[in-house]
Enzyme design. Structure first.
Site, mmCIF file in Angstrom:
data_model
loop_
_atom_site.group_PDB
_atom_site.id
_atom_site.type_symbol
_atom_site.label_atom_id
_atom_site.label_comp_id
_atom_site.label_asym_id
_atom_site.label_seq_id
_atom_site.Cartn_x
_atom_site.Cartn_y
_atom_site.Cartn_z
ATOM 1 N N SER A 126 -10.289 -1.156 6.883
ATOM 2 C CA SER A 126 -9.806 -0.708 5.497
ATOM 3 C C SER A 126 -8.810 -1.561 5.128
ATOM 4 O O SER A 126 -8.239 -2.047 3.501
ATOM 5 C CB SER A 126 -8.962 0.625 5.912
ATOM 6 N N SER A 137 -9.072 1.590 2.795
ATOM 7 C CA SER A 137 -8.682 2.154 2.109
ATOM 8 C C SER A 137 -7.313 1.648 1.503
ATOM 9 O O SER A 137 -6.388 1.947 0.239
ATOM 10 C CB SER A 137 -8.018 3.316 3.122
ATOM 11 N N LYS A 143 0.687 -0.782 0.330
ATOM 12 C CA LYS A 143 0.157 -0.288 0.186
ATOM 13 C C LYS A 143 1.022 1.155 -0.160
ATOM 14 O O LYS A 143 1.543 1.243 0.701
ATOM 15 C CB LYS A 143 -0.488 0.069 1.445
#
EC number: 3.5.1.4
Lengths: 544, 544
Positions: free
Chosen positions: A243, A219, A144
């Site tokens: 997330s 996310s 990420k």
């Protein structure tokens, strides 16, 4: 309710757009051109499920397709027998990830050359020694974007942070690399990281390959979309309210949110430093449950507690769970009951679990849900959202709608009010543990979300996942094996209890959500992370 | 600065004095009359060191004196061989504790009958089976008053809480009982628990047996005074700023403040729920280092993490430390340097440690001390002291001077300001760990306090201990073996750098402090509790 402040189109365009354009150029330039599908061969706009494109595009060999559909642990085993090289494994995933990127916009940057050099180095070492360098030898790894990579811009999807360049790797990433993993791509995430969806002003919307109208979640949406598409065998996400779990659920892969302090977050960009009531966890998304355990075991073998004073000294150990599990089903959070396909998946799972000899009971009267919701909703932005507002205002970038939604919960608290929320949190943690002990419950099975993936840009309901961030109980999310079927998953007989429930239910429409994977969530006791991952393996085996 | 509010003599006298008198009567009635020294045989007011009174009073046999000077682990071993009974061990300690109570006012309540019944039960079990019931078989245990005992008033020295009666035992206490320990006395503590001294409106001042003019420390002052006097082999204290370590240091016994979340605090009365920045730890005071380890091992064997969601799953394990230690000496906190006797003790210890082959270096430039001090000073009462103020106002009891001092630090913070302190705390924890890693430091040796015990009611300086609460690094306190000698420990050549230093130094006077034990503190990495206790054993062995 925080008013939108700090948007400044002039400043944004003049001072910051060059950096945004640079980031977009890096994103485009980093792709391996020869692996891309020619523009004219891309699926047309009428196609909404693109999961099969890798089989049609002609860029991947049969062997490469097979590699990308093999779980990580099996790939490492094959590399360990010399049946596969790290280089061919890497190339297979880069090819599939390239297609994913063309269709879904899940990556912010490929790192092909560094990855290839490392793969070749590992292959040489293996050729010399006949041994793998570690339990993740040669396994490609997606990361990420907001997790530090030494020397690379790390912006957490805030335009204003496009000038942040950390000088060392995120600690978990460093430990996974040490175990042999090869980071090869960085993944997309939403503005502020506080959307359960993935969109921002730098790289834009990340889509869901199962249904291009639907959200990839967030996310860690880039991770979910990529791994769901089998463009990466394993990735690092982060989760403060769901997330890791929304993206795993929405895209049909596996995700694990560990107990927060079992995993270091050292080396990440994130607004809200010092908010310690609800803590963010860094953890895995993968293509199998076994790979969730492999990630945790390989990472903790590097002893992260030696580098991060936050962490108790807890090596990953063998799970200690009974052969026949007692699983309690959380049917409803009392606010937004699950929609038809989720109810179907729960019933399906219960049936399979009972068939496998496990005891399944209802998780009645979940304790203190209103207090838990309050602790979550008002802790994230107890600074009146200033940390996020300042990060946005620093560039003058426009606020996305879901940023406005997230910050609409912002309310400035006093420290005394924050203490009250902390106390509610702690009492809730006690109450849930006591209930599990009193009733002899091993694990809690429930929805990962009240629905399947909703249309992009619309998800504003977090509670099925976020309650476990507040409780800090480790949770996995995994595919039930079922997908939304418009013929079956209709809402006949569903009567909303409140306007909130009715309004959330409108985001589910059987036709719109066709083909969306339906996921479930399994939760265990705080700090008993090994047990919940192993129980998930058992549950998933029952579902097959 | 909080103004003194809520004092209400009328309400206090009318509504609450009866409960205070009831508590005092319980304290007096619970004493075993036949073990008391007759009034006319008590030492006169000219005697300030009363440590030898048990040898003079005639209430204890030679065997009983010897029992009370034998470490706990050795007593259990002897009971395990049938050389001692639990009953005779209990009686020996009750006799000595009775003298301690007459001289020092360290106990709030004896529990002789219950304890005797349990001792006899254990003796019967041993007679039947030839086996001890657990690693603390028959060991008498003292318990700080604010820790719950089922069915007994628990007031944390707040008059207004004299009507609180918990229905179950404190979890650590329950686990120690399960391991065979016998709680036999509850101990004194200060109003609000936030004094480094022990005085309150219910039971009054607890004194120091080494020098009746000096403080017993606090807030676990009753434990320190009692165990220092050898009236108990082992006790449970609590520590949020030094509350185990001041009493251990001032009274000449051993104390350990574990990493906060390694030990449950479940089942305690305490103001300030939800203050999670600086957390309170419950831990042992004892007559030997070995007993600190015995306490921790016996307690964690009961798996407290099964009852408290706060706790990581970390059984007490063998220490893993090098044979030759690298110890860094923290000479000075930059604000109040240690006075003459403490400097002498540090030099003495360094000499001994070097002689034993350990490496001793300076701990130069301790990171972020101002930020640590700020996080401590402003977190305790970030609610503007309301939790304490309300607990005081509820009865209208008068505020003691040290309560006024503690609450003078109260300042209402916003949640955002609390976040800033949290962030400073976390950065400091990182900085200290990084420094220890970079310099290869195993442990930090330093003062337990800048001085020896100060006169009663005067101690307002906490930083040598409280810094490690903020850093949450486990620390032991142990006797150096030296005591204040007015001929040697003079302040010639000591020049105060600031008024704060000068003012604190005035509390040390070699004549006033004669005979006061001089203690040191050893600190290790967060969560490496086993290592710091074992290293303390090694250090203490070098000192002998």
């Amino acid at each position: 309710m925080v008013e939108v402040t700090g948007e400044d189109p002039v400043k944004y365009e003049k001072e910051w757009l060059p950096l945004v354009e640079k980031a977009r150029k890096l994103q485009a330039d980093s792709m391996v051109k020869e692996y891309m599908i020619p523009e004219d061969k891309l699926p047309g706009p009428e196609r909404i499920n693109v999961m099969n494109v890798p089989y049609e595009a002609g860029t991947m060999t049969e062997k490469e397709l097979k590699i990308t559909e093999t779980p990580g642990y099996a790939l490492v085993a094959q590399m360990g027998k010399g049946e596969l090289t790290a280089k061919e494994v890497l190339i297979a995933f880069v090819k599939r990830a390239t297609i994913a990127q063309q269709l879904l916009n899940c990556a912010t940057e490929f790192m092909f050359e560094e990855a290839l050099a490392r793969a070749e180095e590992l292959d040489s070492k293996f050729a010399e020694t006949g041994k793998i360098v570690g339990p993740l030898h040669g396994l490609p790894l997606s990361v990420k974007e907001h997790l530090h990579i030494a020397g690379k811009v790390c912006c957490a999807a805030f335009v204003a942070w496009l000038n942040v360049v950390p000088d060392s790797d995120n600690v978990q990433l460093a430990l996974l690399k040490k175990a042999g993993a090869i980071p090869f791509v960085r993944t997309n995430e939403p503005q502020s990281l506080m959307h359960a969806d993935t969109n921002n002003n730098i790289w834009g919307m990340c889509k869901n390959g199962n249904n291009l109208n639907l959200s990839s979640g967030g996310s860690s949406g880039g991770e979910g979309a990529l791994i769901g598409f089998r463009g990466s065998p394993m990735g690092i996400g982060t989760d403060i309210g769901g997330s890791i779990r929304f993206p795993a659920a929405f895209n049909g892969c596996y995700g694990f949110r560990p107990t927060a302090t079992r995993v270091t977050m050292k080396g990440a960009e994130l607004a809200g430093a010092g908010q310690i009531t609800i803590r963010c966890s860094e953890g895995p998304l993968a293509q199998s449950v076994e790979d969730l355990a492999l990630y945790m075991e390989s990472m903790t073998a590097g002893e992260p507690w030696r580098y991060d004073a936050d962490l108790p000294v807890m090596p990953w150990k063998s799970a200690a769970i009974p052969e026949k599990l007692k699983i309690a089903v959380l049917w409803d959070d009392g606010t937004v009951a699950p929609v038809a396909p989720v109810v179907r998946a729960l019933k399906y799972a219960i049936d399979k679990l009972k068939g496998a000899g496990h005891e399944v009971v209802d998780f009645n009267d979940p304790p203190m849900l209103p207090e838990i919701a309050e602790a979550i909703n008002f802790s994230f932005f107890a600074d009146n959202g200033q940390a996020d507002i300042e990060a946005l205002a620093a560039s003058g970038e426009p606020w996305l709608e879901l940023t406005k939604f997230a910050l609409s919960l912002a309310k400035p608290l006093t420290a005394a009010e924050q203490w009250e929320l902390n106390d509610k949190r702690d009492k809730a943690r006690s109450a849930w543990l006591d209930k599990m002990n009193d009733e002899g419950i091993d694990f809690i099975l429930g929805p990962a979300y009240y629905s399947c993936s909703p249309p992009q840009g619309t998800n504003v309901y977090w509670f099925y996942t976020s309650m476990f961030n507040c409780l800090d109980m480790p949770s996995t999310v995994f595919p039930s094996g079922l997908r939304v079927d418009p013929k079956v998953d209709v809402m006949d007989g569903f009567k909303p209890r409140t306007e909130v429930e009715a309004s959330n239910w409108t985001r589910y429409d059987p036709e719109t959500c066709v083909d969306a994977p339906i996921a479930l969530q399994l939760t265990g006791r705080r700090f008993f992370d090994e047990d919940v991952v192993e129980a998930t393996r058992i549950v998933c085996a029952s579902l097959k």
